[in-house]
Design a protein around this motif. Sequence first.
Motif, PDB file in Angstrom:
ATOM      1  N   SER B  42       1.031  11.858  -3.964  1.00 36.55           N
ATOM      2  CA  SER B  42      -0.149  11.036  -3.663  1.00 36.55           C
ATOM      3  C   SER B  42      -1.028  11.712  -2.622  1.00 36.55           C
ATOM      4  CB  SER B  42       0.275   9.672  -3.131  1.00 36.55           C
ATOM      5  OG  SER B  42       0.999   8.984  -4.108  1.00 36.55           O
ATOM      6  N   ASP B 162      -3.281   7.973  -9.840  1.00 41.87           N
ATOM      7  CA  ASP B 162      -2.056   8.035  -9.036  1.00 41.87           C
ATOM      8  C   ASP B 162      -1.076   6.974  -9.533  1.00 41.87           C
ATOM      9  OD1 ASP B 162      -0.107   8.388  -7.205  1.00 41.87           O
ATOM     10  OD2 ASP B 162      -1.351   8.053  -5.431  1.00 41.87           O
ATOM     11  N   GLU B 163      -0.106   7.408 -10.298  1.00 42.53           N
ATOM     12  CA  GLU B 163       0.899   6.506 -10.870  1.00 42.53           C
ATOM     13  C   GLU B 163       0.286   5.213 -11.407  1.00 42.53           C
ATOM     14  OE1 GLU B 163       4.573   6.033  -8.911  1.00 42.53           O
ATOM     15  OE2 GLU B 163       4.394   7.846  -7.714  1.00 42.53           O
TER      16      GLU B 163
HETATM   17 MG   LIG Z   1       2.845   8.280  -4.464  1.00 42.94          MG
END
Ligand SMILES: [Mg+2]
Lengths: 259, 245
Positions: B42, B162-163
């Motif tokens: 991240s 991000d995810e």
């Molecule tokens: Mg992360």
Amino acid sequence: MKQLFVLDDKKRTSPIKVLLNVLLVCILLVAVFWLSLSAINVTFDFSFLGNFQVRIWQGFLMTVFLSLASLILSLIVGVLSAVGQNSKILFFRYLCNIYVGFIRGTPLIMQIYLFFYIVGTAWGIENRFIAGVIILSVFEGAYIAEIIRGSLLSIDDSQLEAAKAVGFTKMQTTRYVILPQLVARTLPALTGQFASIIKDSSLLSMIAVIELTQTMREISATTFKLFECYLFLGILYLCLTLPISFISKRLEGAFNYEN
Amino acid sequence: MKIEFYGLVKQFDDDRVILKSIDFCDDIHTLAIIGPSGGGKSTLLRIIGGLILPTAGEIYVDGEKVSADENELQKYRKNIGYVFQQGGLFRHMTAIENITVPLIKVHGYSKEQAEERAGELLGRFGLLEEGHKRPAALSGGQQQRVAIARAIAAKPKMLLLDEPTSALDPEYTTEVLDIIHELKQQGIDFIIVTHEMGFARHACDKVAFLCDGQLMEYGESSRLFNQPETEQFRTFLGKLLEWNV
Ligand SMILES: [Mg+2]
Ligand SMILES: Nc1ncnc2c1ncn2[C@@H]1O[C@H](COP(=O)(O)OP(=O)(O)O)[C@@H](O)[C@H]1O
């Protein structure tokens, strides 16, 4: 039978049920009042109030104006203090922390006497209305600062990061993200605080501001109709505060976008 | 899109070094960043997106240096779409407003243009009914689809995710991954941090394995998954497969 008296899971309670139960509460209250008063041989007679119409109306208006002026000034004080409490400059930070801590930790009546001495005597502000507004605003401002500070804290970092990610400038982030969320979170509580301001303004009668409470106090002193005067006084305050509480509840619903 | 990092380091206030000098240079269309939690994925994506600054090192996107100046960064961020794991939508705005407000205020669209674009995207993502709801009234999968719609609304140069499916119930994961896959077919370049190995392997051209703040492996996804080179990557893949059906 039991169903008439307990809350069920349905979203709306039926009007008959509401009416019945509210009526029961009223009967109880009236009974308690009546029994207590008849025990000391008081009979009600409100007719004398007609003679004081003008004075009561003036006192009522005074309370409204005092509260409105204090609301505006205390909002300014509150916003500045909330910002100050978050300031990077330690002087402002500590100043605001000490201010909020002192005001919230001491009774209003003590502050009224203390500040009236400072504001009235040392600063030479003779006008009791102005002195009253300043004192009340200094008091309420500390509570408003806490309300705003709490909402500022509750604005999520994820929202600020998202604002950055969509390309907002700092100004745009404040305008389109922080302010709307802040207003949504503080408005209901601020409305509630306005109701407190109205009630707290009654304490200004201590420094002889002729507002509603002081007016009724004077009237009761000349007529000796203590119960009638204070009962009526309570009703007048309710006329101001109940609609405000109602609005506050509605705002809470309207701005509640979390669920 | 050509991405280059040289000596990229990130260290937070507590002195822990999260990214330990990453070098990278390639022309990428679709890249998956994978790796264990806390490995710095991240953080790396935030740096690429211009949301945070690296402690040291340089980044170039299409040969242009990403500046450290806030005004320059703000312009840079306008050309990038970002989708967060969760909570990235503005909570006080409806789905439509989440898309239109940035279009109007940041990209200079007129209200009509913005609404047309929002309607088009919501329609495409099966969200026409949902336009006037606030995020709290949407399912997790719907929220992420709106977030993707917002991220691509202004036709950014690159999309960063991000995810995007990690916070979702499994049945919503597919609907979101399908949309991202569709974007690939339309030629939108993206970098995705993900734990969906199937998606990384089959839908992304390149894969980067980030572990412990280091770029341990990088290459064509087909090759990487078939011939993992480092012990760490083998261990990572082994753990993922442990409970597979
Ligand atoms: Mg992360
Ligand atoms: N703003 C921050 N301040 C301090 N530490 C942070 C911050 N953001 C992330 N970290 C730390 O950096 C490490 C890597 O985090 P992250 O990049 O989120 O990893 P990943 O996405 O691979 O799970 C974590 O140990 C995390 O605690």
